[in-house]
Design an enzyme around this catalytic site. Structure first.
Site, PDB file in Angstrom:
ATOM      1  N   SER A  96      50.751  -8.325   3.225  1.00  0.00           N
ATOM      2  CA  SER A  96      51.674  -8.200   2.111  1.00  0.00           C
ATOM      3  C   SER A  96      52.100  -6.911   1.688  1.00  0.00           C
ATOM      4  O   SER A  96      52.661  -6.462   0.703  1.00  0.00           O
ATOM      5  CB  SER A  96      51.151  -9.083   1.146  1.00  0.00           C
ATOM      6  OG  SER A  96      49.891  -8.737   0.807  1.00  0.00           O
TER       7      SER A  96
ATOM      8  N   ASP B 188      50.470  -8.489  -9.465  1.00  0.00           N
ATOM      9  CA  ASP B 188      49.701  -9.778  -9.549  1.00  0.00           C
ATOM     10  C   ASP B 188      48.188  -9.245  -9.233  1.00  0.00           C
ATOM     11  O   ASP B 188      47.659  -8.190  -9.373  1.00  0.00           O
ATOM     12  CB  ASP B 188      50.233 -10.725  -8.602  1.00  0.00           C
ATOM     13  CG  ASP B 188      50.251 -10.412  -7.104  1.00  0.00           C
ATOM     14  OD1 ASP B 188      49.500  -9.330  -6.766  1.00  0.00           O
ATOM     15  OD2 ASP B 188      50.926 -10.904  -6.482  1.00  0.00           O
TER      16      ASP B 188
ATOM     17  N   HIS C 129      48.335  -7.262  -5.729  1.00  0.00           N
ATOM     18  CA  HIS C 129      49.457  -6.221  -5.286  1.00  0.00           C
ATOM     19  C   HIS C 129      50.041  -5.218  -6.251  1.00  0.00           C
ATOM     20  O   HIS C 129      50.213  -5.637  -7.373  1.00  0.00           O
ATOM     21  CB  HIS C 129      50.724  -6.919  -4.752  1.00  0.00           C
ATOM     22  CG  HIS C 129      50.353  -7.974  -3.860  1.00  0.00           C
ATOM     23  ND1 HIS C 129      50.314  -9.209  -3.782  1.00  0.00           N
ATOM     24  CD2 HIS C 129      50.060  -7.836  -2.339  1.00  0.00           C
ATOM     25  CE1 HIS C 129      49.931 -10.029  -2.988  1.00  0.00           C
ATOM     26  NE2 HIS C 129      49.739  -9.066  -1.711  1.00  0.00           N
TER      27      HIS C 129
END
Ligand code: NAG
Ligand code: NAG
Ligand code: NAG
Ligand code: NAG
Ligand code: NAG
Ligand code: NAG
Length: 338
Positions: free
Chosen positions: A44, A310, A313
């Site tokens: 991610s 978050d 990230h």
């Protein structure tokens, strides 16, 4: 010890800034032609939209509120590392593997991203396509979508940001003894990463960049856990990065061309976290480990004020700061020599 560390960090930051200034003025005088394709593998931290657009995860509001204004499959409020690296290398953003059949065919010339949020070099808690599987997808396109000459000025970004370790920690949370003994697992992860990097190079990609692990104990999810977890994580990051460094030296010896480069996220993230204004042009983030997006789903007043979006990230502003600090070293390592 602490004083020494902050002193070193200060010197380090000043050096970095000096480098950035020099690089900028050089580049204006000698604009470089640049590499022309970016291939992206990993998780991610680099995924620009391969996960299923099912309204969850990176496809849920408020992801993407800063850019493009709605969820785009990036795990952030806006642009992420892949966007900033492509910009730095003056390559247009590659298409995602997921959208390759819908995309305008001319866009395939900028490369492709196989990265998928949640993955590791091994199968993870989320069981998404591991890195070997992503590399296999790339291999299947060689000879039809991409010819060997297409790869002659290519670069790969390979992210192993920690999902293998999160999986390992979650699986062994109730057994601290096992957690303490997981250097063998770290060695397995790095050895598998080494195999993956070698394979990408063997397939024809000329330059391969792999970020070091970031100081993971600052990420909100881990900063908020027990002291023992934080100590273990600090240890693991340092051990992983040491082994990765050795692997990259070994890989470069094998091919004699410095094809492999570590992007020093570890020191760069620390420099950004500790910046109190001494790195001009880099914001001073308050409360690094408090993310903009709270557990309750509420977004902070200004996503630009937070380093983390978050629990895991960075925000667009966080990534932007990291790439500003890295600018000089990355162009030096990844651009073709004039
Ligand atoms: C990656 O995934 C494939 C397909 O699920 C699996 O066969 C393989 O063992 C995995 N590789 C690693 C290194 O975990
Ligand atoms: C990883 O590779 C190194 C060097 O080849 C080897 O010494 C080490 O035992 C390997 N680690 C594991 C866990 O297999
Ligand atoms: C930290 O944990 C507390 C209690 O478990 C929770 O309320 C809070 O939202 C967490 N903060 C972050 C940044 O994850
Ligand atoms: C790398 O250099 C060494 C010594 O100069 C040489 O023996 C070796 O064949 C070279 N390897 C490659 C892959 O070019
Ligand atoms: C940049 O490169 C210099 C010289 O190799 C090195 O000392 C420094 O640690 C690097 N900085 C980053 C952030 O990678
Ligand atoms: C940082 O977080 C603490 C605790 O949540 C809070 O008291 C403080 O006001 C925050 N600082 C800033 C500058 O936002």
């Amino acid at each position: 010890m602490k004083l020494l560390a902050s002193l070193l960090l200060f010197i380090f930051s000043s050096l970095l800034f000096g480098g950035v200034v020099v690089a900028e003025s050089l580049n204006q005088k000698h604009p470089f032609s640049g590499r022309n394709k970016l291939f992206v593998f990993g998780d991610s931290y680099v995924d620009i939209g391969n996960t299923k657009p099912d309204g969850t995860g990176a496809w849920a509001v408020p992801y993407g509120i800063t850019y493009p204004g709605k969820p785009s499959g990036r795990f952030s409020d806006g642009h992420i590392s892949t966007d900033f690296l492509a910009q730095l290398l003056r390559i247009k953003l590659p298409v995602t593997y997921a959208k390759k059949d819908d995309a305008d065919k001319t866009r395939l010339q900028y490369g492709m991203s196989f990265a998928y949020g949640g993955t590791g070099v091994f199968d993870t808690y989320a069981n998404y396509p591991n890195m070997t599987a992503q590399i296999n997808l790339f291999e299947q396109l060689l000879g039809n979508v991409y010819s060997p000459s297409d790869l002659s000025s290519s670069v790969a970004l390979v992210s192993v940001a920690g999902n293998d370790y999160i999986t390992f920690i979650l699986a062994n949370l109730k057994d601290p003894a096992k957690l303490l003994g997981f250097k063998t697992f770290i060695s397995q992860v790095v050895n598998q990463t080494e195999l993956n990097l070698r394979k990408i190079h063997t397939l024809g990609v000329k330059k391969i960049a792999i970020p070091s692990l970031t100081p993971l104990w600052y990420i909100p999810k881990i900063a908020n856990s027990s002291l023992i977890i934080k100590v273990i994580v600090q240890d693991l990051v340092e051990f992983h990065n040491g082994l990765l460094q050795k692997s990259v030296v070994k890989l470069n010896k094998e091919n004699n061309h410095s094809a492999f480069t570590i992007i020093d996220y570890y020191n760069t993230f620390l420099a950004v976290f500790n910046n109190k204004g001494e790195i001009p042009g880099i914001p001073t983030f308050q409360n690094i480990s408090i993310p903009c997006l709270g557990d309750d789903g509420k977004v902070c007043d200004d996503p630009k004020s937070a380093f983390f979006w978050d629990g895991i990230h960075p925000t667009q502003e966080g990534w932007k700061a990291v790439y500003k600090v890295l600018r000089h070293n990355i162009t030096a390592a990844l651009m073709p020599k004039a």
